[in-house]
Write a protein that holds these residues in place. Structure first.
Motif, PDB file in Angstrom:
ATOM      1  N   ASP A 134       0.637  -1.374   0.008  1.00 47.14           N
ATOM      2  CA  ASP A 134      -0.032  -0.392   0.161  1.00 47.14           C
ATOM      3  C   ASP A 134       0.675   1.148  -0.134  1.00 47.14           C
ATOM      4  OD1 ASP A 134      -3.123  -1.474   0.171  1.00 47.14           O
ATOM      5  OD2 ASP A 134      -1.682  -1.809   2.028  1.00 47.14           O
ATOM      6  N   GLY A 135       1.117   1.887  -0.923  1.00 47.64           N
ATOM      7  CA  GLY A 135       1.741   3.311  -1.293  1.00 47.64           C
ATOM      8  C   GLY A 135       3.266   3.443  -1.813  1.00 47.64           C
ATOM      9  N   THR A 136       3.251   1.551  -2.396  1.00 46.70           N
ATOM     10  CA  THR A 136       4.075   0.979  -3.123  1.00 46.70           C
ATOM     11  C   THR A 136       3.963   0.968  -4.183  1.00 46.70           C
ATOM     12  OG1 THR A 136       5.510   1.349  -1.495  1.00 46.70           O
ATOM     13  CG2 THR A 136       6.525   0.364  -3.087  1.00 46.70           C
ATOM     14  N   GLY A 144       6.147   6.363  -8.786  1.00 45.81           N
ATOM     15  CA  GLY A 144       7.013   5.764  -8.222  1.00 45.81           C
ATOM     16  C   GLY A 144       7.785   4.850  -8.271  1.00 45.81           C
ATOM     17  N   LEU A 145       7.383   3.436  -7.742  1.00 45.76           N
ATOM     18  CA  LEU A 145       7.782   2.214  -8.224  1.00 45.76           C
ATOM     19  C   LEU A 145       8.251   1.230  -9.608  1.00 45.76           C
ATOM     20  CD1 LEU A 145       8.603  -0.403  -6.643  1.00 45.76           C
ATOM     21  CD2 LEU A 145       6.564  -1.126  -6.994  1.00 45.76           C
ATOM     22  N   ALA A 146       7.479   2.178 -10.371  1.00 50.19           N
ATOM     23  CA  ALA A 146       7.500   1.873 -11.469  1.00 50.19           C
ATOM     24  C   ALA A 146       9.339   2.528 -12.532  1.00 50.19           C
ATOM     25  CB  ALA A 146       6.016   2.471 -12.880  1.00 50.19           C
ATOM     26  N   VAL A 147       9.449   3.525 -11.799  1.00 48.90           N
ATOM     27  CA  VAL A 147      10.337   4.523 -12.347  1.00 48.90           C
ATOM     28  C   VAL A 147      11.842   3.441 -11.693  1.00 48.90           C
ATOM     29  CG1 VAL A 147      11.721   6.873 -11.924  1.00 48.90           C
ATOM     30  CG2 VAL A 147       8.729   6.497 -12.144  1.00 48.90           C
ATOM     31  N   LEU A 148      11.688   3.206 -10.500  1.00 51.88           N
ATOM     32  CA  LEU A 148      12.616   2.428 -10.277  1.00 51.88           C
ATOM     33  C   LEU A 148      13.006   1.377 -10.909  1.00 51.88           C
ATOM     34  CD1 LEU A 148      14.941   2.232  -7.533  1.00 51.88           C
ATOM     35  CD2 LEU A 148      12.996   0.445  -5.820  1.00 51.88           C
ATOM     36  N   LEU A 149      11.688   0.466 -11.073  1.00 56.13           N
ATOM     37  CA  LEU A 149      11.632  -0.861 -11.435  1.00 56.13           C
ATOM     38  C   LEU A 149      12.749  -1.046 -13.009  1.00 56.13           C
ATOM     39  CD1 LEU A 149       9.637  -2.913  -9.390  1.00 56.13           C
ATOM     40  CD2 LEU A 149      11.641  -2.930  -9.048  1.00 56.13           C
TER      41      LEU A 149
END
Length: 281
Positions: free
Chosen positions: A17-19, A262-267
């Motif tokens: 949640d939130g990630t 933001g998670l997709a940006v990192l991954l």
């Protein structure tokens, strides 16, 4: 990460949640694609969440993490499950660490008698002191008397004050002191108790050893105070852009907020470093 690391050498621990999920519960196609690309390349995607097993397994299924087997951490580290299509419901409980909830529950209820209390029943749901707001807990929810609420060892206890704030719970914990448990204050007036010494980070260290992953090949992403130990444990701890200041400070770096995937940006960056192509489904 060192140069020349292959996807199958990576452990990527992800809060939910939130990630992974937006605050409204949305799983965006971009995030699903980024996770799927690394999963298909052989990276060990490990869900690490405060959610109960019952609330976690639908996300695991949605991300298609069961078919290859694997592990997941639930209840802020108190429960570790193994994943496999042949298991009943796609999972089995590998470890469940418990504590006696009575001392902490009675101390907190004395200080905040209006707070709602939920005691997790692993794989089933929760025993409740009174009904929680709709949609906040999943599984079989039973309102019970105080004695039944604290009668058995528990993996997780949640306190909730719909009219309070995270700051008020932080002040309460500092004032009364809590011993024999680990605790994390949520972004609302939400307080989770876990067995002493248990956190997402402690459970993930056991997962890392079981998977034979080098410490330098670990990545963790989260956005709340129950992610602090996990972010400190990982070689690369990443805070979501909307995370509170103490979470950002505990991380090695920050990505974009969840609303901006933001998670997709990192991954996608991790995948690019591994020469893996991602695309939306």
């Amino acid at each position: 990460m060192s140069q020349g690391v292959r996807a199958e050498q990576l452990l990527i621990a992800l809060d939910v949640d939130g990630t992974i999920l937006h605050h409204d519960g949305l799983l965006s196609p971009r995030v699903a694609s980024a996770i799927g690309a690394l999963r298909d390349a052989g990276a060990h995607i490990v869900i690490a969440t405060g959610r109960s097993v019952v609330a976690t397994t639908p996300i695991i299924e949605q991300l298609d993490l069961i078919r290859e087997g694997g592990l997941a951490v639930c209840s802020n580290g108190a429960i570790t499950i193994g994943l496999h299509p042949e298991y009943d419901g796609g999972y089995r409980i590998l470890e469940a660490v418990t504590f006696d909830p009575r001392p902490a529950v009675e101390l907190l209820r004395e200080a905040r008698p209006d707070a709602l209390v939920a005691v997790e029943e692993v794989g089933v749901g929760f025993k409740l002191s009174a009904p929680f707001p709709d949609g906040e807990l999943q599984g079989d929810l039973r309102v019970v008397d105080h004695e039944e609420l604290v009668s058995a060892p528990a993996t997780r206890v949640t306190f909730r004050d719909p009219n309070g704030s995270a700051e008020s719970f932080s002040e309460l914990v500092d004032r009364i002191g809590l011993h024999g448990v680990n605790y994390a204050v949520g972004f609302t007036a939400w307080l989770d108790l876990a067995p002493e010494g248990v956190s997402k980070g402690s459970a993930l260290e056991q997962v890392r050893r079981q998977l034979h992953i080098e410490p330098s090949c670990t990545i963790a992403v989260g956005d709340q105070r129950n992610d602090l130990e996990m972010l400190g444990w990982a070689a690369r701890g990443v805070a979501m852009g909307q995370a509170p200041p103490e979470v950002v400070e505990a991380a090695d770096e920050t990505t974009a907020p969840v609303e901006e995937d933001g998670l997709a940006v990192l991954l996608e960056q991790v995948a690019a470093d591994l020469s893996i192509t991602t695309r939306e489904n």
